[in-house]
Structure formats: C-alpha cells, structure tokens
Design a protein around this motif. Structure first.
Motif, PDB file in Angstrom:
ATOM      1  N   ILE A 193     -35.901  31.527 -73.108  1.00 22.97           N
ATOM      2  CA  ILE A 193     -35.573  32.201 -74.367  1.00 22.97           C
ATOM      3  C   ILE A 193     -35.854  33.693 -74.259  1.00 22.97           C
ATOM      4  O   ILE A 193     -35.056  34.512 -74.681  1.00 22.97           O
ATOM      5  CB  ILE A 193     -36.382  31.600 -75.536  1.00 22.97           C
ATOM      6  CG1 ILE A 193     -35.993  30.148 -75.755  1.00 22.97           C
ATOM      7  CG2 ILE A 193     -36.176  32.409 -76.813  1.00 22.97           C
ATOM      8  CD1 ILE A 193     -36.865  29.426 -76.758  1.00 22.97           C
ATOM      9  N   LYS A 194     -37.001  34.028 -73.680  1.00 29.59           N
ATOM     10  CA  LYS A 194     -37.387  35.431 -73.523  1.00 29.59           C
ATOM     11  C   LYS A 194     -37.821  35.654 -72.086  1.00 29.59           C
ATOM     12  O   LYS A 194     -38.749  35.018 -71.605  1.00 29.59           O
ATOM     13  CB  LYS A 194     -38.525  35.793 -74.476  1.00 29.59           C
ATOM     14  CG  LYS A 194     -38.948  37.242 -74.393  1.00 29.59           C
ATOM     15  CD  LYS A 194     -40.075  37.545 -75.361  1.00 29.59           C
ATOM     16  CE  LYS A 194     -40.513  38.990 -75.196  1.00 29.59           C
ATOM     17  NZ  LYS A 194     -41.720  39.267 -75.949  1.00 29.59           N
ATOM     18  N   SER A 195     -37.153  36.551 -71.413  1.00 27.29           N
ATOM     19  CA  SER A 195     -37.432  36.848 -70.016  1.00 27.29           C
ATOM     20  C   SER A 195     -38.613  37.796 -69.887  1.00 27.29           C
ATOM     21  O   SER A 195     -38.888  38.609 -70.770  1.00 27.29           O
ATOM     22  CB  SER A 195     -36.196  37.488 -69.381  1.00 27.29           C
ATOM     23  OG  SER A 195     -36.490  37.950 -68.081  1.00 27.29           O
ATOM     24  N   SER A 196     -39.267  37.716 -68.739  1.00 30.75           N
ATOM     25  CA  SER A 196     -40.334  38.659 -68.417  1.00 30.75           C
ATOM     26  C   SER A 196     -39.744  39.990 -67.968  1.00 30.75           C
ATOM     27  O   SER A 196     -40.450  40.986 -67.881  1.00 30.75           O
ATOM     28  CB  SER A 196     -41.202  38.100 -67.290  1.00 30.75           C
ATOM     29  OG  SER A 196     -40.444  38.036 -66.084  1.00 30.75           O
ATOM     30  N   GLY A 197     -38.460  39.972 -67.639  1.00 31.80           N
ATOM     31  CA  GLY A 197     -37.820  41.165 -67.089  1.00 31.80           C
ATOM     32  C   GLY A 197     -37.799  41.150 -65.564  1.00 31.80           C
ATOM     33  O   GLY A 197     -37.243  42.035 -64.940  1.00 31.80           O
ATOM     34  N   HIS A 198     -38.437  40.129 -64.982  1.00 36.82           N
ATOM     35  CA  HIS A 198     -38.489  39.988 -63.527  1.00 36.82           C
ATOM     36  C   HIS A 198     -37.970  38.599 -63.166  1.00 36.82           C
ATOM     37  O   HIS A 198     -38.639  37.600 -63.435  1.00 36.82           O
ATOM     38  CB  HIS A 198     -39.921  40.158 -63.022  1.00 36.82           C
ATOM     39  CG  HIS A 198     -40.523  41.477 -63.369  1.00 36.82           C
ATOM     40  ND1 HIS A 198     -40.267  42.632 -62.658  1.00 36.82           N
ATOM     41  CD2 HIS A 198     -41.352  41.833 -64.381  1.00 36.82           C
ATOM     42  CE1 HIS A 198     -40.916  43.631 -63.207  1.00 36.82           C
ATOM     43  NE2 HIS A 198     -41.585  43.181 -64.259  1.00 36.82           N
TER      44      HIS A 198
END
Length: 66
Positions: free
Chosen positions: A20-25
């Motif tokens: 749902i929400k990525s860490s960005g990595h």
C-alpha cells in the motif's frame, strides 16, 4: 515505513500481500513482502464458529544502522 494489505486464509496463512505504501526503496519493499509471505501466520477470523478469509493491514519500519 512499509504498509501492506495481507489476505489471510481460513487457516491463518498468508494468501497474498499487496504493498500500500512503499518505503521508496524497491529492495526493502521486496524484502517486506517476502518476509510477510514466508514467516507471518495469523489467528484466523472466526464468524459463527467457522474460520473465514480476512484481510489485515501490516506495517513495518526498517531501521538501518551503521
């Protein structure tokens, strides 16, 4: 922090994980999904005395230390 929606079988096992929400990595996101699929087990949802499929939101925060 990663957030994932986990679909849980009537036996408490993980059926699927949707980020749902990525860490960005991407590598951390893949690690989160793999860990939930391989190691998590949940108490099944009970309705009228029967186990049912359910979903749950799971959060995890990776902490990198040097």
């Amino acid at each position: 922090m990663e957030n994932g929606k986990v679909l849980i079988t009537g036996k408490g096992f993980v059926k699927s994980v949707k980020l749902i929400k990525s860490s960005g990595h991407p590598i951390l996101d893949q690690s989160f999904i793999r860990t939930v699929r391989q190691y998590y087990q949940f108490k099944p949802k009970r309705v009228m005395g029967e186990n049912k499929e359910a979903s749950k939101i799971v959060q995890y925060t990776f902490k990198l230390e040097s």
